[in-house]
Design a protein around this motif. Structure first.
Motif, mmCIF file in Angstrom:
data_model
loop_
_atom_site.group_PDB
_atom_site.id
_atom_site.type_symbol
_atom_site.label_atom_id
_atom_site.label_comp_id
_atom_site.label_asym_id
_atom_site.label_seq_id
_atom_site.Cartn_x
_atom_site.Cartn_y
_atom_site.Cartn_z
ATOM 1 N N LYS A 3 77.170 21.541 -28.095
ATOM 2 C CA LYS A 3 76.964 20.365 -27.245
ATOM 3 C C LYS A 3 76.380 19.210 -28.059
ATOM 4 O O LYS A 3 76.808 18.055 -27.916
ATOM 5 C CB LYS A 3 76.037 20.725 -26.086
ATOM 6 N N ALA A 7 74.848 23.827 -16.912
ATOM 7 C CA ALA A 7 73.787 24.125 -17.870
ATOM 8 C C ALA A 7 72.747 25.064 -17.262
ATOM 9 O O ALA A 7 72.245 25.974 -17.932
ATOM 10 C CB ALA A 7 73.128 22.820 -18.336
ATOM 11 N N ALA A 53 79.618 21.780 -19.736
ATOM 12 C CA ALA A 53 78.234 22.174 -19.975
ATOM 13 C C ALA A 53 78.140 23.602 -20.496
ATOM 14 O O ALA A 53 77.383 23.889 -21.427
ATOM 15 C CB ALA A 53 77.425 22.037 -18.685
ATOM 16 N N ALA A 57 73.897 17.315 -19.162
ATOM 17 C CA ALA A 57 73.816 18.725 -19.558
ATOM 18 C C ALA A 57 72.744 18.911 -20.627
ATOM 19 O O ALA A 57 71.980 19.885 -20.596
ATOM 20 C CB ALA A 57 75.170 19.199 -20.081
ATOM 21 N N TYR A 94 69.468 21.367 -20.522
ATOM 22 C CA TYR A 94 69.175 22.358 -21.554
ATOM 23 C C TYR A 94 67.801 22.120 -22.182
ATOM 24 O O TYR A 94 67.099 23.057 -22.557
ATOM 25 C CB TYR A 94 70.246 22.320 -22.657
#
Length: 271
Positions: free
Chosen positions: A61, A106, A166, A206, A210
């Motif tokens: 990501k 996420a 995500a 996302a 996280y």
């Protein structure tokens, strides 16, 4: 199972040239088909560099975010900003779903058992292979839905794409571009630019989700690794863009789809 149990190893010890070269190879693959290549980077992070599923997703990501930030100005130079701005309702429609989907995806990823996450990633790899084949081997035409049906369809599609992006740590262009063409009737070139405008805030949401979890620590531990591989991905994407059209889609796309399917099988069997 907690997020911390999904994080191994905590730090990559691979030499920088190997990391850069791997990123460049992924960038070339993505550049040759007009994408960032994150769907190919994920299995590499797991298989070659030994990261656990959740760690690989978060690192992927971060790299996807860097690649999109670099690609956005170049893309807007290719398609006039005024032309893209005139399609803002399309981006807003998709964002209404994708932002929620990114947060939800996420949240689900950090709560999944590691074994479950591997299987989910494998299933999503198959989805990406199918999307890749459909987008590049068929001529997409708009559904021509009435406005009352198109708007909720865009929200639902955006939510699903946000979840997938995500969980896999990708920008989601593989799914956004055909969705924009099918639902909103935009041409491929404009759809590519709009997809970046949707991807960027979706990835940031996302990323924010996280960052609330202990799993996010893997990024700080592997920041140099992330920057080196992201740099390789950007260089490779430029080179891949120059090779665009050199290999016919009838050869390249099935080969890349097979790569994704083989990766899916390996992820599904991952212990």
């Amino acid at each position: 199972m907690t997020a911390y149990q999904n994080l191994a190893p905590p730090r990559s010890t691979h030499p920088a040239p190997v990391v850069f070269g791997a990123g460049a190879a992924i960038g070339v693959l993505g550049g040759m088909i007009g994408l960032g290549g994150a769907e190919f980077r994920l299995p590499l992070l797991i298989g070659l560099f030994g990261f656990a599923a959740l760690s690989a997703v978060i690192l992927n990501k971060a790299m996807s975010l860097v690649v999109v930030l670099v690609a956005l100005p170049a893309r807007l130079a290719a398609v006039p900003a005024a032309e893209v701005a005139g399609r803002w309702p399309v981006a807003v429609n998709l964002l209404a779903g994708s932002l929620l989907g990114a947060w939800a995806g996420a949240a689900w990823a950090v709560r999944m058992r590691s074994a479950t996450l591997y299987k989910v990633l494998a299933a999503l790899m198959v989805l990406m292979a199918a999307a890749l084949a459909v987008t590049h081997t068929t001529t997409l035409g708009a559904f021509e839905l009435p406005l009352w049906a198109r708007v909720p369809a865009g929200v639902v599609a955006g939510f699903g794409i946000g979840v997938v992006a995500a969980i896999m740590g990708v920008a989601g262009g593989e799914l956004l571009i055909p969705t924009i063409v099918l639902l909103f009737g935009e041409d491929i070139k404009t759809a590519g630019s709009l997809s970046l405008l949707v991807s960027l805030p979706t990835m940031l949401v996302a990323f924010a989700r996280y960052s609330r979890d202990g799993s996010f620590a893997v990024l700080g531990t592997n920041l140099r690794f992330t920057l080196v591989m992201a740099g390789g991905s950007i260089v490779g994407a430029v080179l891949g863009g120059l090779l665009l059209g050199v290999f016919p889609d009838l050869v390249l796309i099935p080969a890349l789809a097979v790569v994704l399917l083989v990766s899916a099988v390996k992820l599904a069997r991952h212990d």
